[in-house]
Every structure is written in structure tokens, then in C-alpha cells.
Design an enzyme around this catalytic site. Structure first.
Site, PDB file in Angstrom:
ATOM      1  CG  HIS A 102      23.631  26.152 -23.482  1.00 22.14           C
ATOM      2  ND1 HIS A 102      22.340  25.668 -23.448  1.00 22.14           N
ATOM      3  CD2 HIS A 102      24.280  25.570 -22.419  1.00 22.14           C
ATOM      4  CE1 HIS A 102      22.208  24.838 -22.420  1.00 22.14           C
ATOM      5  NE2 HIS A 102      23.371  24.761 -21.785  1.00 22.14           N
ATOM      6  CB  CYS A 158      18.240  28.029 -27.587  1.00 25.16           C
ATOM      7  SG  CYS A 158      17.959  26.425 -26.794  1.00 25.16           S
TER       8      CYS A 158
END
Length: 329
Positions: A102, A158
Site C-alpha cells: 500500500h 498507490c
């Protein structure tokens, strides 16, 4: 100089070290699990060792499926791993870093981000220990590296476009042409993004874009005052080492955790491995363009390349001046 698959002395008699750090986090049992990150690390590890077995002598792998507590990608272990990779780096060393997990953003508190937000990496224990901001990544992993040292990073997460806080980013436009922009000086049109984010009921993105848009409406005097600050930021973030970071997307985008050919994988990691298996020694331009070409039409993310200083895009990934994997070790 001849090519060799083991670290050897250069013409200047400096030992060239090949060293790699690979981090993959599936957030097993967590609130926001991913599926392909550990697979990504395994694929990149196999590719890297096939390309140059010398990396196997100095490789650290952190994944959240291991039993050894020191190999779990907690915040503390990740920061220690950054220090391990950068410690005692010397001219001629070839360092490699791959992260799949992440990525996120959080409000910037020191005024160093034009967008008002820091990009972050998300350790497995982020709820307790917090995230790792781009300032820390740059300070620990990038800034200490000496001139003549080489670091290549694949950041499959991301909001990763400038997660190394490097001052120059190379993107790909809709026609797959290479474009270059100065991150610290570029004026971004955020208002339209905020509007469409509101239409999609993405209030977090809309707020971020509105705050960034407001910063564009400053007086000429304020613009003149900000110019020296931007130049100071560029000088601050410029690195002595040759650092090239490939990221899965722009800072305002997400990177896909996908099912590709029946196997869970990060879209960027899959695309990079596919390109590099087809062409083991692409130029950076070719690698960026071909990676984007594989993702275009399937995913909205736009891969980026950031560097510590302006580089020659025709450098080959096998050149001494801009090595991809230390093929000359």
C-alpha cells in the site's frame, strides 16, 4: 570494461557491491489486504538473480508471510532495512529496491510539498506505528548515497510518483511520448480534478485537489517569494548518487492489485518484468514507454520515472552511467 556476473574491481580499483532490498506486503489478516505483493517480490527476486546472481550475496527480503520477526515489514524493520541498504555505500556500488504494498498520502506539516500532502509507504503495522513519509525515505535511503553510487527502485504502490522526493519526474502522455517536468516548480490544474472527484463522491481526493488549487491563487509578490523556496527545495532534494525510481502511478493515482494470467500481481511489477524479459537492456525511455504501453487501456494508472537530477533518457539500463541491475558488477 567487460561484463561480469560477480562483483569485481573497476578500473579505479573500487570494489563494486551489488545489494538488493525487496519488500512485499499483503497485509495478511488486516483491514485492507492485498493479494499480489508477495508474488511480486518473488518474481522480481527471480528476475534479479537471473540477471545477476551477485545480488544473492547481499539481499534482504521482507514479507509478511515469514516466521522470522526481523523479516516482517513493520515500520521499524523497513526503516532499518533502508539504513542497511544505504550503509557504507561507495562509488561504483549498485543498489536495488523493490516495494510492493500500500501507498498513501497524509497532510504535509512542514510546507515542503506543493500539493500539501506527503506521499507515504504503509508498513504492516501502520495502525500502531504509523506510515513512512517520503521525507524519511529521501533522508535515509537517498541523501546519504555518495556520488558514483547507483540506486534503482521499483515502487509498486498507490500515490508513488514522488515517494522518493526526487526533484525530477518523467511521465508518459497519452501518445506514449516522454515528457519531463520539474516537480517543485510545476503549476498543476487541480480544480478540474476536484470537480470530477466530487462527482464520484470521492471527498478525500476533492479536498486535496481544492487545497492544492487554492495555492495557485497567490499574488505576484508571493510568487516571487516562493521562487527561491522552490529552488532551495530542488537543491535540497538533488542527490549525489545516480538514483532512478520507477513508480506505478502519479501521486494522485492508485496502482492496481490485479489478477493477470491467473496470478495475483501488482500491475506495475508485472509490466516491468514483462518488458525486461523481452528486452533485458532497454533505455530508460524504452522501459518507461513500454511499461506504460502494456498498462494502457487496461488500467488508468500512469507509470512515472523520477531521478535525483536530470538524466539522459537514452541511457541504457546496462550503461555504467545509469545501471538498471548492476550487470557490470
Amino acid at each position: 570494461m567487460t561484463h561480469s556476473l560477480i562483483c569485481q574491481l573497476t578500473d579505479s580499483q573500487t570494489i563494486r557491491l551489488c545489494q538488493a532490498l525487496l519488500i512485499g506486503i499483503n497485509y495478511i489478516g488486516g483491514k485492507s489486504p492485498l493479494n499480489g505483493c508477495i508474488n511480486d517480490v518473488q518474481n522480481v527476486r527471480n528476475w534479479l538473480l537471473h540477471r545477476n546472481p551477485a545480488y544473492g550475496q547481499n539481499m534482504l527480503v521482507l514479507t509478511d508471510d515469514q516466521q522470522d520477526p526481523s523479516k516482517i515489514p513493520t515500520r521499524a524493520n523497513m526503516l532499518n532495512a533502508f539504513r542497511w541498504l544505504a550503509a557504507d555505500a561507495r562509488p561504483g556500488d549498485h543498489l536495488f529496491f523493490h516495494y510492493s504494498g500500500h501507498g498513501a498520502t497524509q497532510k504535509n506539516l512542514d510546507g515542503t510539498e506543493a500539493s500539501g500532502f506527503d506521499e507515504t509507504l504503509v508498513p504492516v503495522d501502520y495502525e500502531r506505528a504509523g506510515q513512512i513519509v517520503d521525507d524519511d525515505v529521501h533522508a535515509i535511503l537517498c541523501k546519504p548515497l555518495p556520488q558514483g553510487c547507483n540506486l534503482v527502485a521499483f515502487m509498486d504502490c498507490c500515490h508513488s510518483g514522488t515517494v522518493f522526493d526526487l526533484p525530477y519526474t518523467y511521465g508518459v502522455d497519452g501518445n506514449l511520448d516522454i515528457t519531463i517536468r520539474d516537480n517543485k516548480a510545476e503549476a498543476v490544474k487541480h480544480g478540474t480534478k476536484a470537480f470530477f472527484a466530487l462527482l464520484q463522491k470521492d471527498n478525500t481526493t476533492a479536498l486535496r485537489e481544492v487545497e492544492s488549487a487554492i495555492k495557485l491563487f497567490i499574488t505576484p509578490d508571493q510568487q516571487q517569494q516562493s521562487a527561491p523556496n522552490e529552488e532551495m527545495a530542488r537543491q535540497r532534494d538533488t542527490t549525489r548518487a545516480t538514483i532512478v525510481q520507477f513508480s506505478g502511478c502519479r501521486d494522485d493515482q492508485t496502482s492496481a492489485d490485479a489478477q493477470i494470467q491467473g496470478r495475483a500481481s501488482g500491475a506495475l511489477s508485472w509490466a516491468l518484468m514483462t518488458v525486461l524479459q523481452r528486452n533485458p537492456n532497454p533505455t530508460y525511455t524504452e522501459l518507461l514507454r513500454e511499461t506504460r504501453g502494456l498498462l494502457q487501456g487496461k488500467y488508468s494508472q500512469v507509470p512515472q520515472m523520477s531521478t535525483g537530477f536530470q538524466v539522459m533518457l537514452q541511457w541504457s539500463s546496462g550503461d555504467n552511467v545509469g545501471p538498471m541491475t548492476g550487470a557490470h558488477c
